[in-house]
Design a protein around this motif. Sequence first.
Motif, PDB file in Angstrom:
ATOM      1  N   VAL A 106       5.044  57.791  24.607  1.00 57.51           N
ATOM      2  CA  VAL A 106       6.223  57.138  24.029  1.00 57.51           C
ATOM      3  C   VAL A 106       7.431  57.980  24.403  1.00 57.51           C
ATOM      4  CG1 VAL A 106       7.321  56.400  21.887  1.00 57.51           C
ATOM      5  CG2 VAL A 106       4.858  56.197  22.136  1.00 57.51           C
ATOM      6  N   THR A 107       8.345  57.390  25.176  1.00 57.28           N
ATOM      7  CA  THR A 107       9.495  58.138  25.679  1.00 57.28           C
ATOM      8  C   THR A 107      10.821  57.698  25.082  1.00 57.28           C
ATOM      9  OG1 THR A 107       9.660  56.619  27.553  1.00 57.28           O
ATOM     10  CG2 THR A 107       8.358  58.629  27.874  1.00 57.28           C
ATOM     11  N   GLN A 108      10.814  56.626  24.320  1.00 57.09           N
ATOM     12  CA  GLN A 108      12.049  56.108  23.726  1.00 57.09           C
ATOM     13  C   GLN A 108      11.800  55.700  22.281  1.00 57.09           C
ATOM     14  OE1 GLN A 108      12.973  52.758  26.169  1.00 57.09           O
ATOM     15  NE2 GLN A 108      13.585  53.987  27.934  1.00 57.09           N
ATOM     16  N   ALA A 109      12.880  55.758  21.503  1.00 59.75           N
ATOM     17  CA  ALA A 109      12.786  55.348  20.103  1.00 59.75           C
ATOM     18  C   ALA A 109      12.443  53.867  19.986  1.00 59.75           C
ATOM     19  CB  ALA A 109      14.093  55.652  19.380  1.00 59.75           C
ATOM     20  N   THR A 142       1.964  62.433  12.761  1.00 60.95           N
ATOM     21  CA  THR A 142       2.389  63.670  13.418  1.00 60.95           C
ATOM     22  C   THR A 142       2.251  63.631  14.937  1.00 60.95           C
ATOM     23  OG1 THR A 142       0.179  64.598  13.152  1.00 60.95           O
ATOM     24  CG2 THR A 142       1.791  65.079  11.419  1.00 60.95           C
ATOM     25  N   THR A 143       1.812  62.521  15.485  1.00 62.81           N
ATOM     26  CA  THR A 143       1.515  62.488  16.916  1.00 62.81           C
ATOM     27  C   THR A 143       2.706  62.120  17.792  1.00 62.81           C
ATOM     28  OG1 THR A 143       0.757  60.210  16.788  1.00 62.81           O
ATOM     29  CG2 THR A 143      -0.891  61.937  16.515  1.00 62.81           C
ATOM     30  N   PHE A 144       3.660  61.389  17.264  1.00 56.52           N
ATOM     31  CA  PHE A 144       4.777  60.938  18.087  1.00 56.52           C
ATOM     32  C   PHE A 144       5.965  61.880  17.953  1.00 56.52           C
ATOM     33  CE2 PHE A 144       2.423  56.925  17.357  1.00 56.52           C
ATOM     34  CZ  PHE A 144       2.143  56.640  18.685  1.00 56.52           C
ATOM     35  N   PRO A 145       6.742  62.034  19.025  1.00 57.38           N
ATOM     36  CA  PRO A 145       7.883  62.951  18.984  1.00 57.38           C
ATOM     37  C   PRO A 145       9.065  62.370  18.205  1.00 57.38           C
ATOM     38  CG  PRO A 145       7.819  61.818  21.086  1.00 57.38           C
ATOM     39  CD  PRO A 145       6.579  61.410  20.334  1.00 57.38           C
ATOM     40  N   GLU A 146      10.014  63.226  17.883  1.00 55.87           N
ATOM     41  CA  GLU A 146      11.272  62.779  17.291  1.00 55.87           C
ATOM     42  C   GLU A 146      12.248  62.509  18.431  1.00 55.87           C
ATOM     43  OE1 GLU A 146      12.783  65.574  14.463  1.00 55.87           O
ATOM     44  OE2 GLU A 146      11.299  65.024  12.956  1.00 55.87           O
ATOM     45  N   PHE A 147      13.123  61.541  18.209  1.00 51.99           N
ATOM     46  CA  PHE A 147      14.105  61.177  19.224  1.00 51.99           C
ATOM     47  C   PHE A 147      15.502  61.425  18.686  1.00 51.99           C
ATOM     48  CE2 PHE A 147      10.334  58.625  20.074  1.00 51.99           C
ATOM     49  CZ  PHE A 147      10.134  58.910  21.416  1.00 51.99           C
ATOM     50  N   PRO A 148      16.422  61.855  19.546  1.00 54.15           N
ATOM     51  CA  PRO A 148      17.792  62.088  19.078  1.00 54.15           C
ATOM     52  C   PRO A 148      18.431  60.764  18.660  1.00 54.15           C
ATOM     53  CG  PRO A 148      17.645  62.377  21.456  1.00 54.15           C
ATOM     54  CD  PRO A 148      16.257  62.145  20.954  1.00 54.15           C
ATOM     55  N   PRO A 149      19.231  60.806  17.623  1.00 55.16           N
ATOM     56  CA  PRO A 149      19.866  59.562  17.148  1.00 55.16           C
ATOM     57  C   PRO A 149      20.962  59.118  18.103  1.00 55.16           C
ATOM     58  CG  PRO A 149      20.675  61.415  15.901  1.00 55.16           C
ATOM     59  CD  PRO A 149      19.606  61.944  16.816  1.00 55.16           C
ATOM     60  N   SER A 150      21.191  57.837  18.146  1.00 56.94           N
ATOM     61  CA  SER A 150      22.251  57.305  19.006  1.00 56.94           C
ATOM     62  C   SER A 150      23.625  57.425  18.348  1.00 56.94           C
ATOM     63  CB  SER A 150      21.968  55.846  19.343  1.00 56.94           C
ATOM     64  OG  SER A 150      21.860  55.093  18.146  1.00 56.94           O
ATOM     65  N   ILE A 156      15.340  60.350  14.951  1.00 50.28           N
ATOM     66  CA  ILE A 156      14.452  59.215  14.689  1.00 50.28           C
ATOM     67  C   ILE A 156      13.012  59.704  14.825  1.00 50.28           C
ATOM     68  CG2 ILE A 156      13.778  56.926  15.449  1.00 50.28           C
ATOM     69  CD1 ILE A 156      16.656  56.663  16.574  1.00 50.28           C
ATOM     70  N   SER A 157      12.277  59.674  13.741  1.00 51.69           N
ATOM     71  CA  SER A 157      10.883  60.126  13.727  1.00 51.69           C
ATOM     72  C   SER A 157       9.978  58.950  13.366  1.00 51.69           C
ATOM     73  CB  SER A 157      10.693  61.248  12.706  1.00 51.69           C
ATOM     74  OG  SER A 157      10.912  60.747  11.398  1.00 51.69           O
ATOM     75  N   PHE A 158       8.687  59.190  13.448  1.00 46.38           N
ATOM     76  CA  PHE A 158       7.717  58.172  13.061  1.00 46.38           C
ATOM     77  C   PHE A 158       7.928  57.779  11.603  1.00 46.38           C
ATOM     78  CE2 PHE A 158       3.547  56.756  11.543  1.00 46.38           C
ATOM     79  CZ  PHE A 158       3.200  55.837  12.516  1.00 46.38           C
ATOM     80  N   ARG A 159       8.123  58.776  10.769  1.00 44.64           N
ATOM     81  CA  ARG A 159       8.297  58.535   9.331  1.00 44.64           C
ATOM     82  C   ARG A 159       9.550  57.706   9.052  1.00 44.64           C
ATOM     83  NH1 ARG A 159       9.769  62.830   4.682  1.00 44.64           N
ATOM     84  NH2 ARG A 159       9.388  61.461   2.927  1.00 44.64           N
ATOM     85  N   SER A 160      10.681  58.105   9.656  1.00 46.22           N
ATOM     86  CA  SER A 160      11.924  57.365   9.403  1.00 46.22           C
ATOM     87  C   SER A 160      11.834  55.944   9.958  1.00 46.22           C
ATOM     88  CB  SER A 160      13.127  58.103   9.988  1.00 46.22           C
ATOM     89  OG  SER A 160      13.049  58.160  11.396  1.00 46.22           O
ATOM     90  N   SER A 161      11.179  55.789  11.098  1.00 47.99           N
ATOM     91  CA  SER A 161      11.037  54.453  11.684  1.00 47.99           C
ATOM     92  C   SER A 161      10.176  53.546  10.820  1.00 47.99           C
ATOM     93  CB  SER A 161      10.423  54.549  13.081  1.00 47.99           C
ATOM     94  OG  SER A 161      11.303  55.156  13.971  1.00 47.99           O
TER      95      SER A 161
END
Length: 173
Positions: A106-109, A142-150, A156-161
């Motif tokens: 997964v490379t994008q939010a 815990t497996t997916f990375p966090e992404f910088p917010p736009s 943007i993390s798995f939990r917040s999404s």
Amino acid sequence: RQVSPSRMEGLLHQAPMKPKQQTGMTVSHLVTPKTCTPNVPKESPCSDHPSMSNVARCNSFAWMSPQSVKSPNKSDNLKREVQGLLNKVCPENIATIVQKISAIEVTQASQLSAIIELIFKKVLAEPHYCETYADLVFGLKTTFPEFPPSDGGKPISFRSSILNISQNELEEL
């Protein structure tokens, strides 16, 4: 029901039937695997069958519509792969499914959101597996990375999404 021998002989000596017309094509226009280039989408009529229209394309096994000729993008492949894995979820194989979904890059939010939306829709469609999907989400948290917010806010993390998608889905009810 038995057919009398004289009736059978009459059936055998009838004139052969003409090929049935289907969408303007006769049986002589059918493609055999030996004559057409296999699995090659074409923008023009089939070079082996110039009388064919642009509507039908040929490959070695079947006629393909123009919609099936276009190549799927990365997002469609990701959704198809996750949906296929979600279709196999049951309490006995949840650990395997968690590993396979975790292995997806997964490379994008937006891709992360697509995965969570698919999981959420599956939960709503199959409430009898609610606990199993909860275990799936717990395993993926815990497996997916966090992404910088736009917009410069929190990452943007798995939990917040999952919280945002859950809230949006509940507001739509």
